[in-house]
Each structure stands twice: as structure tokens, then as C-alpha cells.
Design a protein around this motif. Structure first.
Motif: not given
Length: 462
Positions: A256-274, A347-350
């Protein structure tokens, strides 16, 4: 070999299934059908209303051995579709049409599998001497409570919602009354009586397949297998066989086409996002609680991805300036979000989760710990076990009526991201991720259970 023998040899074993409404129920059924078709060579017929069939066709479009038979009955207009009373009431009307369909398939069928909302249909199967099974889309822990409901009802005249202390259920940890499913809380509510009747109807099944696995709910599974007699309603001696076959979870679809929220996550550090989401049903908190959650996320200082879909103006649900103040580290996403790819993103930590069982299993499969924030149904039971027994997450400090103030939100987020409880939950999540993958791999606990059951069903092919 004569023609009749060749025909018998080429005939596939065949099962029919009847799911309930809602993605939390449909997705496990579709994954179950896929496994039976791909790994065990079964043909699968979905019997369902037209609207449900449309959803299933989309989810199972790639499988040639899945067929569809649509059944219709006059709709009931007194309840919204999401109300359990609607589901139970409509199943009474489906018994005769489903019996007709099963009768037309009888010569080929080895089993009939229904959702736990559809136990009335077991009567249709029994009349044709077709073995009936329930696919439980809730946890083993919640299933224990469902089976024990009638016994608990006979032991007290008080509603659980009026109790302050703990309630004992055989072979399970003692649990405060408020964590029991909402269907068991109020003895005066019609839903209570419907689920009470369903407690006994579950026992009419030949077996119950559970969307869970051994390492995740070993205590509850042991209770269902070794001490089941203590949970069953009075007068039920044997009860259904128990088959833990999960997790029945989709794999991420890279096509599937990559969602915009996934593209936003691509720009975040590893294990940093709730990640914050309250489920596919688009449930959201009352406005004042939503604002407390926003303030707590902001005060925590951590990055967040918050799925907040609403038919209202989302900005009006939040405090003025919230999105502007947090724009460098937070994203409020108001469209559909692909949860499994999000949870598996590095990038997801929790995960701040409502603890629906599908979401819980998706978190397990991704190795992501949980801040347990239940809303309704059996989610409170799941939250209790996630935080207190499974060790997969933590709970915020609850106020009256499950209220969580901004300070408690901030504290829970910080604890999961940097505290000792959070560190232990993260380690446990990593362990369960590997256990879940082993369970459904060749030689794993769930795969072995399903293979043995498939063998029993194949032996019924004449």
C-alpha cells in the motif's frame, strides 16, 4: 482408481465460519481462514450478512479457497450496530437462514466456527450434527470470566459496580471488581442478562478457539484447560475443549501507499515516539479528558503520534495553540492510520492504548510496551492483566470514574519512556515478541494446537 475414488481423494476438507460485525472480530476470523487455507489445505466458506461479506472480501481477496454465502434478515432498528444487544438479537433471527445454508453444505462440512456473539447459531449446527466451535476474539482471561459469569451471578445479589473490594475467580488472580467487563457490572442492565445467557451457550460448543498463545496467558490458559470445571455454569460437566491458536494478526502490507504519518515517523529518532490511539472503532475520550491527555503529552516533553479521528473539529477538542506548541515533536493525525506498520516502526517506543485485544496482540507482535487506558467492554480486564500479570505495560493513576489528570498522564508517559517499570515492560515486550513469532511458527505451541485440530477435522471427511 475409479472416478469416485479420484473425486474423494481430490476433495478438500471444508469448514464454514460466521463472524460478527466490527474489525476487532472480522480480522481474527480472516486470519484464521487464511491459516486453514494456506497451511492446512481447507476450503473455507464465510456465511455472513451482505455488509459484512463486503468487508471480508476486501480482507481476504487474495485467497482462492475462501467462498461467500450471504444471508439476510430484517434489520433491527432499536439499537446501533455497535450495541451488543443488536448482535445477540439478530443472531436469533439468523438461525433458520444459517441452518438452510449449512444444510446445503452438509455433505462437505467438517466443522462450523462462530464468533462468541453468535452462539445462538450453534443450535443450527447441532440440528445437522455438524461440530460447532467458537472463535473467541477476546483474551483467555476474559473468556474465563465469561464462563464464570453464571456462577458469579448465583453467588451474590450485588452488582459488581457497587463493590469496592476484590472478586475471586477460581484459578485466576484476585481482581478488583471494577476491572471486570462492563457486561458483568450492572445486574439491572439488559446487556448483563444477554451475556449471562451467553455464558451457558458457550458451553454448547464442541470447542473454543482462542486468539492467544501459551507464553502470553499461561495462567488463564491453564485455568481453562486444567480447572475448567470450576469456571463452568452449574450442571455443565465437561464443557468445550480449549484451543489457544493465536496470535491471529495480519502482517504489515508493504504494497500500500505509505501513509503520511509513517513518513513523519521516518524523520524521528529510534525508540523516541509515544503512539496514542483508542482503536479502530474511533472511540475517543470526552472533551475534558482529551484536553487533560493533551496537556500531559505536552508536559512530558516526549515525541508523540496521536490518532484523533472525530466528526468534530479536532482543534476544538484540544487546547488553543496545542498543535502549534508541539509541532516540532508531535503529530495529531486525523485520518485513518495503519496501526501495525506504525507499531512496527523503529521510532515507536510505547503505546497509549485502550487495550482492545487486537491492539494488545499487535503491540505484542511489535514488541511495544503499553500505557493501559481502557474504555469499555472487556478492555478493563485486558488492562489489568497487561499491567499486573503479563508485565507488558503500566497503568496511569486512576481517579474517580477512571479519570486521568494531566499530571498522571505526564507521569505515566515518563515512566514508560524512562522509568524502571517502563524498562521492565520494554524487556517483557521484547520477550513476548519473540514468543509470539515462535508460537505460530512450525513446531510452535499455537501451530501445534491448530495442526492437531485440523487433523481431527480432516478425519471427518468421508
Amino acid at each position: 482408481m475409479n472416478n469416485e475414488e479420484k473425486k474423494m481423494e481430490s476433495r478438500k476438507p471444508h469448514i464454514a465460519v460466521f463472524p460478527s460485525w466490527g474489525m476487532g472480530h472480522l480480522l481474527p476470523f480472516v486470519e484464521f481462514a487464511k491459516r486453514m487455507s494456506i497451511h492446512h489445505g481447507f476450503a473455507v466458506t464465510f456465511i455472513a450478512p451482505p455488509a459484512v461479506t463486503e468487508d471480508i472480501r476486501t480482507l481476504a481477496s487474495s485467497l482462492p479457497d475462501i467462498r461467500f454465502v450471504e444471508v439476510s434478515v430484517p434489520q433491527l432498528d432499536s439499537f446501533p450496530k455497535s450495541n451488543p444487544a443488536t448482535r445477540f438479537a439478530e443472531m436469533e433471527k439468523y438461525k433458520d437462514p444459517v441452518k438452510d445454508v449449512l444444510g446445503s453444505l452438509k455433505d462437505d462440512l467438517t466443522a462450523f466456527v462462530v464468533d462468541f456473539f453468535c452462539t445462538a447459531l450453534i443450535e443450527a449446527s447441532a440440528a445437522l450434527h455438524i461440530p460447532a466451535y467458537v472463535l473467541s476474539t477476546v483474551s483467555a482471561s476474559s473468556l474465563c470470566l465469561m464462563l464464570f459469569h453464571e456462577t458469579l451471578d448465583s453467588q451474590t445479589t450485588e452488582s459488581l459496580k457497587g463493590m469496592d473490594g476484590p472478586v475471586h475467580v477460581p484459578a485466576l488472580p484476585t481482581m478488583p471488581a471494577r476491572y471486570f467487563p462492563s457486561s458483568m457490572q450492572d445486574r439491572t442492565h439488559p446487556i448483563y442478562r444477554l451475556f449471562l445467557r451467553n455464558s451457558r451457550r458457550l458451553c454448547n460448543a464442541d470447542g473454543i478457539l482462542i486468539n492467544t498463545f501459551q507464553d502470553l496467558e499461561s495462567g488463564s490458559i491453564r485455568a481453562l484447560i486444567e480447572r475448567k470445571h470450576e469456571l463452568l455454569p452449574k450442571g455443565v460437566e465437561k464443557g468445550p475443549e480449549i484451543y489457544p491458536i493465536g496470535p491471529l494478526i495480519r502482517c504489515p502490507d508493504a504494497g500500500h501507499e505509505r501513509s503520511g504519518c509513517l513518513k513523519w515517523l521516518d524523520g524521528q529518532p529510534d525508540a523516541s515516539v509515544m503512539y496514542v490511539s483508542f482503536g479502530s472503532m474511533n472511540w475517543f475520550l470526552p472533551p475534558d479528558q482529551t484536553r487533560e491527555l493533551a496537556l500531559g503529552l505536552e508536559a512530558s516533553g516526549y515525541r508523540f503520534l496521536w490518532v484523533l479521528r472525530s466528526d468534530k473539529d479536532v482543534s476544538a477538542l484540544l487546547l488553543p495553540g496545542f498543535e502549534m506548541r508541539t509541532r516540532d515533536r508531535g503529530l495529531v493525525w486525523t485520518s485513518w492510520a495503519p496501526q501495525i506498520p506504525i507499531l512496527s516502526h523503529p521510532s515507536i517506543a510505547g503505546f497509549v492504548s485502550h487495550c482492545g485485544w487486537n491492539s494488545t496482540l499487535e503491540s505484542v507482535m511489535s514488541g511495544v510496551p503499553i500505557v493501559a487506558w481502557p474504555l469499555y467492554a472487556e478492555q478493563k480486564t485486558n488492562a489489568f492483566f497487561v499491567a499486573n500479570e503479563i508485565g507488558l505495560g503500566i497503568e496511569p493513576e486512576w481517579g474517580a470514574n477512571w479519570w486521568v489528570g494531566k499530571d498522571e498522564v505526564e507521569k505515566a508517559v515518563r515512566e514508560l519512556m524512562e522509568g524502571e517499570k517502563g524498562r521492565k515492560a520494554s524487556m517483557r515486550a521484547a520477550e513476548l515478541k519473540e514468543s509470539a513469532r515462535r508460537a505460530v511458527a512450525a513446531g510452535g505451541s499455537s501451530m501445534d494446537v491448530l495442526t492437531a485440530l485440523a487433523g481431527q477435522w480432516k478425519n471427518r471427511v468421508s
